[in-house]
Design a protein around this motif. Sequence first.
Motif, PDB file in Angstrom:
ATOM      1  N   GLY A 403       0.790  -1.234   0.000  1.00  0.00           N
ATOM      2  CA  GLY A 403       0.000   0.000   0.000  1.00  0.00           C
ATOM      3  C   GLY A 403       0.817   1.275   0.000  1.00  0.00           C
ATOM      4  O   GLY A 403       0.250   2.367   0.085  1.00  0.00           O
ATOM      5  N   THR A 404       2.128   1.187  -0.072  1.00  0.00           N
ATOM      6  CA  THR A 404       2.958   2.399  -0.069  1.00  0.00           C
ATOM      7  C   THR A 404       3.156   2.899  -1.500  1.00  0.00           C
ATOM      8  O   THR A 404       2.926   2.182  -2.470  1.00  0.00           O
ATOM      9  N   GLN A 405       3.630   4.139  -1.608  1.00  0.00           N
ATOM     10  CA  GLN A 405       3.881   4.769  -2.902  1.00  0.00           C
ATOM     11  C   GLN A 405       5.320   5.296  -2.950  1.00  0.00           C
ATOM     12  O   GLN A 405       5.899   5.628  -1.906  1.00  0.00           O
ATOM     13  N   PRO A 406       5.897   5.403  -4.140  1.00  0.00           N
ATOM     14  CA  PRO A 406       7.225   6.010  -4.248  1.00  0.00           C
ATOM     15  C   PRO A 406       7.185   7.473  -3.820  1.00  0.00           C
ATOM     16  O   PRO A 406       6.151   8.147  -3.947  1.00  0.00           O
ATOM     17  N   THR A 407       8.290   7.964  -3.307  1.00  0.00           N
ATOM     18  CA  THR A 407       8.387   9.365  -2.898  1.00  0.00           C
ATOM     19  C   THR A 407       8.349  10.288  -4.096  1.00  0.00           C
ATOM     20  O   THR A 407       7.778  11.385  -4.044  1.00  0.00           O
ATOM     21  N   LEU A 408       8.958   9.859  -5.212  1.00  0.00           N
ATOM     22  CA  LEU A 408       9.137  10.703  -6.393  1.00  0.00           C
ATOM     23  C   LEU A 408       8.424  10.120  -7.600  1.00  0.00           C
ATOM     24  O   LEU A 408       7.976   8.974  -7.591  1.00  0.00           O
ATOM     25  N   THR A 409       8.341  10.911  -8.652  1.00  0.00           N
ATOM     26  CA  THR A 409       7.804  10.414  -9.914  1.00  0.00           C
ATOM     27  C   THR A 409       8.851   9.526 -10.580  1.00  0.00           C
ATOM     28  O   THR A 409      10.052   9.636 -10.291  1.00  0.00           O
ATOM     29  N   ALA A 410       8.419   8.660 -11.489  1.00  0.00           N
ATOM     30  CA  ALA A 410       9.332   7.731 -12.159  1.00  0.00           C
ATOM     31  C   ALA A 410      10.481   8.471 -12.846  1.00  0.00           C
ATOM     32  O   ALA A 410      11.624   7.995 -12.855  1.00  0.00           O
ATOM     33  N   ARG A 411      10.179   9.644 -13.419  1.00  0.00           N
ATOM     34  CA  ARG A 411      11.216  10.396 -14.142  1.00  0.00           C
ATOM     35  C   ARG A 411      12.376  10.784 -13.229  1.00  0.00           C
ATOM     36  O   ARG A 411      13.511  10.912 -13.670  1.00  0.00           O
ATOM     37  N   ASN A 453       7.659   1.801  -0.905  1.00  0.00           N
ATOM     38  CA  ASN A 453       8.389   3.066  -0.734  1.00  0.00           C
ATOM     39  C   ASN A 453       9.290   3.331  -1.938  1.00  0.00           C
ATOM     40  O   ASN A 453       8.812   3.404  -3.060  1.00  0.00           O
ATOM     41  N   ASN A 454      10.596   3.446  -1.730  1.00  0.00           N
ATOM     42  CA  ASN A 454      11.518   3.737  -2.832  1.00  0.00           C
ATOM     43  C   ASN A 454      12.299   2.492  -3.266  1.00  0.00           C
ATOM     44  O   ASN A 454      13.412   2.579  -3.784  1.00  0.00           O
ATOM     45  N   THR A 455      11.684   1.340  -3.040  1.00  0.00           N
ATOM     46  CA  THR A 455      12.301   0.065  -3.397  1.00  0.00           C
ATOM     47  C   THR A 455      11.501  -0.609  -4.508  1.00  0.00           C
ATOM     48  O   THR A 455      10.257  -0.639  -4.464  1.00  0.00           O
ATOM     49  N   TRP A 456      12.215  -1.161  -5.484  1.00  0.00           N
ATOM     50  CA  TRP A 456      11.599  -1.861  -6.612  1.00  0.00           C
ATOM     51  C   TRP A 456      12.098  -3.302  -6.673  1.00  0.00           C
ATOM     52  O   TRP A 456      13.271  -3.575  -6.348  1.00  0.00           O
ATOM     53  N   GLU A 457      11.225  -4.200  -7.072  1.00  0.00           N
ATOM     54  CA  GLU A 457      11.656  -5.569  -7.329  1.00  0.00           C
ATOM     55  C   GLU A 457      12.361  -5.621  -8.681  1.00  0.00           C
ATOM     56  O   GLU A 457      11.926  -4.990  -9.653  1.00  0.00           O
ATOM     57  N   ILE A 458      13.462  -6.384  -8.749  1.00  0.00           N
ATOM     58  CA  ILE A 458      14.196  -6.562  -9.997  1.00  0.00           C
ATOM     59  C   ILE A 458      13.632  -7.792 -10.704  1.00  0.00           C
ATOM     60  O   ILE A 458      13.773  -8.922 -10.227  1.00  0.00           O
ATOM     61  N   VAL A 459      12.955  -7.570 -11.823  1.00  0.00           N
ATOM     62  CA  VAL A 459      12.390  -8.675 -12.599  1.00  0.00           C
ATOM     63  C   VAL A 459      13.304  -8.883 -13.811  1.00  0.00           C
ATOM     64  O   VAL A 459      13.237  -8.153 -14.794  1.00  0.00           O
ATOM     65  N   LEU A 476      17.845   8.479  -1.255  1.00  0.00           N
ATOM     66  CA  LEU A 476      17.585   9.907  -1.419  1.00  0.00           C
ATOM     67  C   LEU A 476      18.440  10.705  -0.454  1.00  0.00           C
ATOM     68  O   LEU A 476      18.709  10.276   0.672  1.00  0.00           O
ATOM     69  N   ASN A 477      18.870  11.907  -0.907  1.00  0.00           N
ATOM     70  CA  ASN A 477      19.597  12.800   0.003  1.00  0.00           C
ATOM     71  C   ASN A 477      18.598  13.699   0.732  1.00  0.00           C
ATOM     72  O   ASN A 477      17.376  13.552   0.584  1.00  0.00           O
ATOM     73  N   ASP A 478      19.119  14.644   1.537  1.00  0.00           N
ATOM     74  CA  ASP A 478      18.208  15.472   2.350  1.00  0.00           C
ATOM     75  C   ASP A 478      17.428  16.486   1.516  1.00  0.00           C
ATOM     76  O   ASP A 478      16.539  17.163   2.028  1.00  0.00           O
ATOM     77  N   GLN A 479      17.738  16.595   0.215  1.00  0.00           N
ATOM     78  CA  GLN A 479      16.971  17.448  -0.688  1.00  0.00           C
ATOM     79  C   GLN A 479      15.933  16.638  -1.479  1.00  0.00           C
ATOM     80  O   GLN A 479      15.311  17.153  -2.400  1.00  0.00           O
ATOM     81  N   LEU A 480      15.813  15.352  -1.086  1.00  0.00           N
ATOM     82  CA  LEU A 480      14.920  14.415  -1.761  1.00  0.00           C
ATOM     83  C   LEU A 480      15.281  14.219  -3.224  1.00  0.00           C
ATOM     84  O   LEU A 480      14.416  13.994  -4.086  1.00  0.00           O
ATOM     85  N   ASP A 481      16.583  14.310  -3.503  1.00  0.00           N
ATOM     86  CA  ASP A 481      17.095  13.946  -4.818  1.00  0.00           C
ATOM     87  C   ASP A 481      17.687  12.536  -4.722  1.00  0.00           C
ATOM     88  O   ASP A 481      18.258  12.165  -3.686  1.00  0.00           O
ATOM     89  N   VAL A 482      17.572  11.788  -5.799  1.00  0.00           N
ATOM     90  CA  VAL A 482      18.141  10.432  -5.807  1.00  0.00           C
ATOM     91  C   VAL A 482      19.664  10.534  -5.839  1.00  0.00           C
ATOM     92  O   VAL A 482      20.237  11.174  -6.720  1.00  0.00           O
ATOM     93  N   SER A 483      20.314   9.907  -4.877  1.00  0.00           N
ATOM     94  CA  SER A 483      21.781   9.972  -4.793  1.00  0.00           C
ATOM     95  C   SER A 483      22.455   8.664  -5.208  1.00  0.00           C
ATOM     96  O   SER A 483      23.638   8.652  -5.544  1.00  0.00           O
ATOM     97  N   TYR A 499      28.543  -3.412  -5.085  1.00  0.00           N
ATOM     98  CA  TYR A 499      28.543  -2.171  -5.867  1.00  0.00           C
ATOM     99  C   TYR A 499      28.110  -1.006  -4.987  1.00  0.00           C
ATOM    100  O   TYR A 499      27.068  -1.055  -4.324  1.00  0.00           O
ATOM    101  N   THR A 500      28.878   0.048  -4.997  1.00  0.00           N
ATOM    102  CA  THR A 500      28.433   1.319  -4.418  1.00  0.00           C
ATOM    103  C   THR A 500      28.000   2.178  -5.595  1.00  0.00           C
ATOM    104  O   THR A 500      28.830   2.739  -6.325  1.00  0.00           O
ATOM    105  N   ILE A 501      26.707   2.254  -5.811  1.00  0.00           N
ATOM    106  CA  ILE A 501      26.158   2.880  -7.021  1.00  0.00           C
ATOM    107  C   ILE A 501      25.721   4.303  -6.698  1.00  0.00           C
ATOM    108  O   ILE A 501      24.864   4.529  -5.840  1.00  0.00           O
ATOM    109  N   VAL A 502      26.319   5.273  -7.367  1.00  0.00           N
ATOM    110  CA  VAL A 502      25.979   6.688  -7.146  1.00  0.00           C
ATOM    111  C   VAL A 502      25.446   7.293  -8.439  1.00  0.00           C
ATOM    112  O   VAL A 502      25.759   6.841  -9.541  1.00  0.00           O
ATOM    113  N   ARG A 503      24.650   8.328  -8.268  1.00  0.00           N
ATOM    114  CA  ARG A 503      24.107   9.005  -9.461  1.00  0.00           C
ATOM    115  C   ARG A 503      25.188   9.874 -10.080  1.00  0.00           C
ATOM    116  O   ARG A 503      25.922  10.566  -9.372  1.00  0.00           O
TER     117      ARG A 503
END
Length: 504
Positions: A403-411, A453-459, A476-483, A499-503
């Motif tokens: 029942g949760t939703q992502p914080t941000l839009t897909a884009r 929340n901000n987690t997706w299943e890998i299919v 997400l960082n404190d500006q709610l940007d994906v880090s 892997y340490t994956i950064v944007r």
Amino acid sequence: MKKFSFVLILLLSLVLSQAIAQSQSKRIDQLIEKAMDQWNVPGMAVAVVKDGKVVLSRGYGTVEANRTLKVDNETLFAIASNTKGFLSSAIATLVTDGKLRWDDKVKEILPYFELYDPYVTNEVTVRDLLCHRVGLGTFSGDAIWYKSELPASEIIKQVKHVPQAYSFRGGYGYSNLMFITAGEVIRTVTGKSWDAYVKERFFGPLQMSRTITSTNDLDKKGNYAIPHKTKQDINTPIKWVNWDNMSAAGAIISSADDMANWMIMHLNNGVFEGNALLEAEQQNKLWTVQNPFGFTIEDKKEIPGRHFAGYGLGFGLQDYFGRMMVSHGGGYDGMYSRVVMMPDEQLGIVVLTNSMSGITRPLTYAIVNEFIKEDKRDWIVSSYEPQQPDERVTNLKRARMKGTQPTLTARKYAGQYFAKMYGDISVKIEGGRLRLYFSHSPDLSATLKHWHNNTWEIVWDETHAWFDFGLATFELNDQLDVSGIKLNVPNGDIFFDEYTIVRK
């Protein structure tokens, strides 16, 4: 009259010997059939050599589950990490020829070689590469090469980002990466690829005419088994996976017949049909402990008759009821193998299977005990445990918050990412869904399905042997940007969480 009696005794002795051999072969057949039924293995090939001769080389079951085409003594299987013995043996010939020394510094041969620490980088020797003691954890960094299009030299350049797991020469961590490196050492020293060199020094002289080092050659040879992903004892056929970029660590594909000749040569101190393919002194070094394992009371309970264990150069070593045992296992996508050699008994066993069950180890012990008759346990029955679901996956699924939703839009999640150990990773929007791409591993592409929340299943787009369920969490960082992205794909072999994956 005396001469006649002698001939008669000789004939009776020969007949008795043949009868004993036939009886033993029949018991081994029964063991194998019992094991295949117990462990639900579609097919396998087994070879047994004794006193320099092949006493059994045979196929059992079918090349594919629920099909009728039978496995035979020439059917090809991946031997996977049993390749490592071929690689170390090849280096032994270079030592004999004066082209290399065991303690030559790798950095002086491969200037681009670099590990987690400058001192370790400069001190690692060829010997260190072959006995799993450089300080890397078991299977650590395998996510660099797995299903990647990077050549071996580029994989090695990424090793500097693999974390240290223990002190240099102070422990054991099974490292495919270091054997990939050893393959490039052979290329630099000889001017030939490691497999071209091995074909010349071993495959040809040992008459291993069906043995190959790439899946690209399977159709040319024909008569090959189909790999199966084994999950909860259900075997699902999967496609062959190309291991060319890590081939020095595990890409040989062989048959029972061909592997029998390989064992005969090793059990005869490097000599095959009168030809010395390995100098005895160097062959002995391969079977000398270079990296001892810790040994506990529990270990002794698991395998009675064992008092020490360690790793030589490309071979595992231990004792077994006072006898030296040289062995190695191999795990490929959908196939397991095992080689066991008992020099004191002049006994060698190879088991090749087209499943990912744990049959190879107990079966080799059961066959060994047909000859030495020391361990009375029923290895086939006592070692069998039904496969259970991965508890880590079960716990992740149980913790899902519905029942949760992502914080941000897909884009906002789509974009370019980077992991030092791996390279570029991207998330794109396609057909209204998020898609995950690994830049040099197209077979690892996947669709991301919202989990919570901000987690997706890998299919995953295709079936993978070592893993299936996984999650990708966008950080997400404190500006709610994906880090960045954290990958959680529970399995025991390919560690995406390294892997340490950064944007970008």
